[in-house]
Enzyme design. Structure first.
Site, mmCIF file in Angstrom:
data_model
loop_
_atom_site.group_PDB
_atom_site.id
_atom_site.type_symbol
_atom_site.label_atom_id
_atom_site.label_comp_id
_atom_site.label_asym_id
_atom_site.label_seq_id
_atom_site.Cartn_x
_atom_site.Cartn_y
_atom_site.Cartn_z
ATOM 1 N N SER A 241 0.768 -1.239 0.062
ATOM 2 C CA SER A 241 0.007 0.057 0.067
ATOM 3 C C SER A 241 0.669 1.379 -0.204
ATOM 4 O O SER A 241 0.684 2.259 -0.714
ATOM 5 C CB SER A 241 -1.073 -0.076 1.240
ATOM 6 O OG SER A 241 -0.202 -0.227 2.393
ATOM 7 N N HIS A 271 -2.243 -8.911 1.984
ATOM 8 C CA HIS A 271 -1.771 -7.812 2.588
ATOM 9 C C HIS A 271 -3.010 -7.285 3.481
ATOM 10 O O HIS A 271 -3.353 -7.953 4.401
ATOM 11 C CB HIS A 271 -1.568 -6.464 1.368
ATOM 12 C CG HIS A 271 -1.030 -5.233 2.167
ATOM 13 N ND1 HIS A 271 -0.302 -5.228 3.203
ATOM 14 C CD2 HIS A 271 -0.994 -3.903 1.468
ATOM 15 C CE1 HIS A 271 0.022 -3.854 3.354
ATOM 16 N NE2 HIS A 271 -0.333 -3.203 2.360
ATOM 17 N N HIS A 318 5.222 -12.829 7.399
ATOM 18 C CA HIS A 318 5.456 -11.363 6.974
ATOM 19 C C HIS A 318 6.956 -11.493 6.074
ATOM 20 O O HIS A 318 7.764 -12.132 6.224
ATOM 21 C CB HIS A 318 5.813 -10.672 8.048
ATOM 22 C CG HIS A 318 5.579 -8.996 7.816
ATOM 23 N ND1 HIS A 318 6.596 -8.198 7.130
ATOM 24 C CD2 HIS A 318 4.678 -8.368 8.025
ATOM 25 C CE1 HIS A 318 6.269 -7.148 7.267
ATOM 26 N NE2 HIS A 318 4.938 -6.969 7.702
ATOM 27 N N ARG A 327 2.881 -4.598 16.889
ATOM 28 C CA ARG A 327 1.369 -4.220 16.619
ATOM 29 C C ARG A 327 0.478 -5.381 17.167
ATOM 30 O O ARG A 327 -0.549 -4.841 17.578
ATOM 31 C CB ARG A 327 1.072 -4.027 15.019
ATOM 32 C CG ARG A 327 2.060 -2.964 14.575
ATOM 33 C CD ARG A 327 2.000 -2.509 13.049
ATOM 34 N NE ARG A 327 2.144 -3.732 12.156
ATOM 35 C CZ ARG A 327 2.049 -4.152 10.817
ATOM 36 N NH1 ARG A 327 1.688 -2.861 10.372
ATOM 37 N NH2 ARG A 327 2.218 -5.156 10.433
ATOM 38 N N ASP A 373 -2.703 -8.360 11.479
ATOM 39 C CA ASP A 373 -3.984 -8.712 11.208
ATOM 40 C C ASP A 373 -4.430 -10.001 11.880
ATOM 41 O O ASP A 373 -5.686 -10.274 12.197
ATOM 42 C CB ASP A 373 -3.908 -8.973 9.838
ATOM 43 C CG ASP A 373 -3.588 -7.966 8.797
ATOM 44 O OD1 ASP A 373 -4.015 -6.733 9.197
ATOM 45 O OD2 ASP A 373 -2.681 -7.882 8.055
HETATM 46 N N1 HAX Z 1 0.754 -19.733 5.891
HETATM 47 C C1 HAX Z 1 0.943 -20.665 4.945
HETATM 48 N N2 HAX Z 1 2.233 -20.478 3.922
HETATM 49 C C2 HAX Z 1 2.755 -19.370 4.249
HETATM 50 C C3 HAX Z 1 2.384 -18.400 5.273
HETATM 51 C C4 HAX Z 1 1.340 -18.561 5.934
HETATM 52 N N3 HAX Z 1 0.845 -17.913 7.020
HETATM 53 N N4 HAX Z 1 3.409 -17.537 5.182
HETATM 54 C C5 HAX Z 1 4.366 -17.696 4.145
HETATM 55 N N5 HAX Z 1 3.832 -18.996 3.707
HETATM 56 C C6 HAX Z 1 4.495 -19.593 2.597
HETATM 57 C C7 HAX Z 1 4.734 -18.626 1.293
HETATM 58 O O1 HAX Z 1 3.174 -19.026 0.705
HETATM 59 C C8 HAX Z 1 5.726 -19.275 0.631
HETATM 60 O O2 HAX Z 1 5.092 -20.473 0.058
HETATM 61 P P1 HAX Z 1 5.721 -21.007 -1.641
HETATM 62 O O3 HAX Z 1 7.284 -21.235 -1.337
HETATM 63 O O4 HAX Z 1 5.032 -22.359 -1.755
HETATM 64 O O5 HAX Z 1 4.961 -19.987 -2.644
HETATM 65 C C9 HAX Z 1 6.751 -19.710 1.626
HETATM 66 O O6 HAX Z 1 5.813 -19.766 2.750
HETATM 67 C C10 HAX Z 1 7.873 -18.636 1.864
HETATM 68 O O7 HAX Z 1 7.057 -17.325 2.095
HETATM 69 P P2 HAX Z 1 7.930 -16.101 3.081
HETATM 70 O O8 HAX Z 1 9.130 -15.910 2.424
HETATM 71 O O9 HAX Z 1 7.942 -16.749 4.403
HETATM 72 O O10 HAX Z 1 6.685 -15.145 3.064
HETATM 73 P P3 HAX Z 1 6.659 -14.102 1.847
HETATM 74 O O11 HAX Z 1 7.623 -12.924 2.302
HETATM 75 O O12 HAX Z 1 6.655 -14.516 0.316
HETATM 76 O O13 HAX Z 1 5.162 -13.459 2.158
HETATM 77 C C11 HAX Z 1 3.098 -12.977 3.416
HETATM 78 C C12 HAX Z 1 4.684 -12.620 3.280
HETATM 79 C C13 HAX Z 1 2.813 -12.017 4.465
HETATM 80 C C14 HAX Z 1 2.561 -12.799 2.132
HETATM 81 C C15 HAX Z 1 3.001 -14.494 3.783
HETATM 82 O O14 HAX Z 1 3.548 -14.497 4.968
HETATM 83 C C16 HAX Z 1 1.449 -14.680 3.919
HETATM 84 O O15 HAX Z 1 0.794 -15.134 2.914
HETATM 85 N N6 HAX Z 1 0.739 -14.592 5.175
HETATM 86 C C17 HAX Z 1 -0.571 -14.990 5.192
HETATM 87 C C18 HAX Z 1 -1.210 -13.643 4.794
HETATM 88 C C19 HAX Z 1 -1.323 -12.581 5.766
HETATM 89 O O16 HAX Z 1 -1.218 -12.676 7.153
HETATM 90 N N7 HAX Z 1 -1.040 -11.232 5.401
HETATM 91 C C20 HAX Z 1 -0.712 -10.095 6.023
HETATM 92 C C21 HAX Z 1 0.591 -9.747 6.255
HETATM 93 C C22 HAX Z 1 0.843 -8.429 7.204
HETATM 94 C C23 HAX Z 1 0.422 -7.384 6.175
HETATM 95 O O17 HAX Z 1 0.761 -6.909 5.328
HETATM 96 N N8 HAX Z 1 -0.643 -6.717 6.597
HETATM 97 O O18 HAX Z 1 -1.579 -5.925 5.914
#
Ligand code: HAX
Length: 434
Positions: A241, A271, A318, A327, A373
């Site tokens: 964002s 996000h 994250h 937070r 979140d």
């Molecule tokens: N559940 C399951 N799998 C997860 C995970 C979770 N909570 N978090 C990461 N992973 C997976 C990823 O999908 C990725 O899988 P692949 O290799 O198969 O694609 C792997 O673990 C490595 O990911 P990462 O390097 O640990 O995490 P990223 O930096 O790529 O992504 C995210 C960060 C926040 C997008 C991710 O942790 C996620 O999808 N979390 C769940 C959604 C969420 O809570 N989002 C909010 C984040 C905070 C925010 O921005 N708030 O607004």
């Protein structure tokens, strides 16, 4: 010129000079090298942006102009009789780098109250959408409808000089922040309370007034809104964002265009939409297990089932953080103080005990800890704001504070249009593959 603006104006020249001199001396130094895995990997860990308002440390979490969340709770003024920091104070801190006193915070509050009238056509634009449209769709439509008021767009058309860009950007940013609570509350009351709208109360602070217009008069809920609006305001420059606002703003798109771009990014489930997804997931778990409070074993099985279906566990993980999000902790402390026996809070706490080990065991999740979140929805449900599709709008109202400070500064220092380079797999292979 209002006093906040006057003070900001006096900071522009010294700040611009400081950057110019710094660049002259160190402009050829390197911040880091970029690996091919980072080029393919969403630019993780590549420092390529300036964001003065806040900085995220992977271990420690967010600091706003150097202050952690517990420090903000201690140092920022509160509402009379309250304890949580007022977001007006954080806005001032992010804009000027200085901690405000009570008078300054009141001045910001009054300034926003004066600017808060939303033109009627904005409500008509929202009303043109079906009530079933997602609240973030309605929010973005409302923001775009507000754009008819853009001072920057008017000034640019008249031929304003570059040096003056920051001035109408400041006006737009302040007007937008002032009007967002009304737009958000309008969407909420339209969707969930038969369009029974509540007029603003100009005696209240910005977040307290939002609570009032949503229809919540409970003082504790108003305190929650002050905390909520403070902790969601900014998370350095590279998150989707904030970066979207900065990127779109770099084309000299005005505050409304830039902020709506950021909100489209916030509406993604990885996000900001994660706050809605968390509660949806927790409710589905509870329903599937027959209601009541699930045991740790039941939660563990449910989490494993979520993963086996190829889905993410919302609220965990994250891209930068490698510890529990402060937070999350701030919201947990709020719950421990005000609702220690709330069943949903107890469930959120149990999930916290169970999920990290399961995510660690996957061997791929880099951060198994909860993010902001994972907690916010449980607090809102406790006070009766159960309509979780609306949660990301609240996040969005708060995110205006940090992103608009950033945009004002970008215009003040003459930040250039963003244009990173890209390449192709073929070219990379030619260069590196033996
Ligand atoms: N559940 C399951 N799998 C997860 C995970 C979770 N909570 N978090 C990461 N992973 C997976 C990823 O999908 C990725 O899988 P692949 O290799 O198969 O694609 C792997 O673990 C490595 O990911 P990462 O390097 O640990 O995490 P990223 O930096 O790529 O992504 C995210 C960060 C926040 C997008 C991710 O942790 C996620 O999808 N979390 C769940 C959604 C969420 O809570 N989002 C909010 C984040 C905070 C925010 O921005 N708030 O607004």
């Amino acid at each position: 010129m209002d006093r906040i603006k006057e003070q900001f104006a006096s900071m522009i020249e010294p700040a611009s000079l400081e950057i110019k001199e710094f660049l002259k001396e160190y402009g050829d130094e390197k911040v880091g090298d970029v690996k091919i895995s980072q080029v393919y990997g969403g630019m993780r860990g590549v420092t390529a942006l300036i964001c003065e308002t806040s900085k995220l440390d992977p271990e420690e979490g967010i600091r706003f102009r150097g202050y952690s969340i517990p420090e903000l709770q201690e140092k920022l003024p509160s509402y009379p009789g309250g304890q949580e920091p007022l977001p007006e104070g954080l806005f001032y801190l992010m804009l000027t780098g200085e901690l405000p006193d009570d008078d300054t915070v009141r001045r910001v509050s009054n300034n926003w109250a004066r600017r808060s009238i939303v033109p009627p056509h904005v409500f008509k634009v929202i009303d043109a959408l079906p009530e079933t449209a997602h609240p973030m769709t309605q929010f973005v439509a409302g923001i775009m409808a507000l754009r008819t008021e853009s001072e920057f767009a008017k000034a640019y058309r008249k031929g304003i000089a570059k040096k003056e860009y920051w001035d109408p950007t400041y006006e737009d940013a302040m007007n937008l922040i002032a009007r967002l609570p009304r737009v958000a509350a309008y969407i909420y009351r339209r969707m969930y309370h038969n369009g029974d709208h509540i007029e603003p109360d100009s005696k209240l602070d910005w977040a307290g007034n939002l609570a009032h217009m949503l229809g919540f008069e409970n003082e504790e809920f108003k305190e929650l809104m002050r905390l909520y609006m403070t902790i969601h305001a900014d998370h350095e420059g590279g998150n989707v964002s904030a970066h979207a606002v900065k990127l779109v703003g770099s084309a000299l798109s005005d505050s409304y265009l830039s902020f709506s771009a950021g909100m489209n990014g916030l509406a993604g489930p990885l996000h900001g939409l994660a706050n809605q997804e968390v509660i949806r997931w927790l409710f589905a778990m509870r329903d599937e297990l027959g209601g009541g409070l699930p045991s740790k074993e039941q939660i563990s099985n449910y989490v494993k089932q979520t993963l086996s279906e190829g889905k993410v566990v919302p609220g965990f993980g994250h891209a930068v953080l490698r510890k529990t999000d402060p937070r999350y902790t701030a919201q947990r402390e709020f719950a421990q103080k005000h609702m220690p026996h709330d069943e949903l809070f107890v469930l959120v706490s149990r999930v916290y005990e169970v999920v990290p080990d399961i995510l660690k065991a996957t061997g791929k999740v880099k951060n198994p800890w909860p993010n902001v979140d994972a907690h916010s929805g449980a607090l809102l449900v406790h006070y009766g704001l159960t309509q979780y599709d609306f949660y990301t709008v609240l996040f969005g109202v708060s995110r205006a504070l940090g992103t608009m400070c950033g945009l004002i500064w970008d215009r003040a220092i003459g930040a250039p249009i963003e244009r990173p380079g890209s390449t192709t797999t073929e070219l990379l292979k030619k260069e590196f593959a033996k």
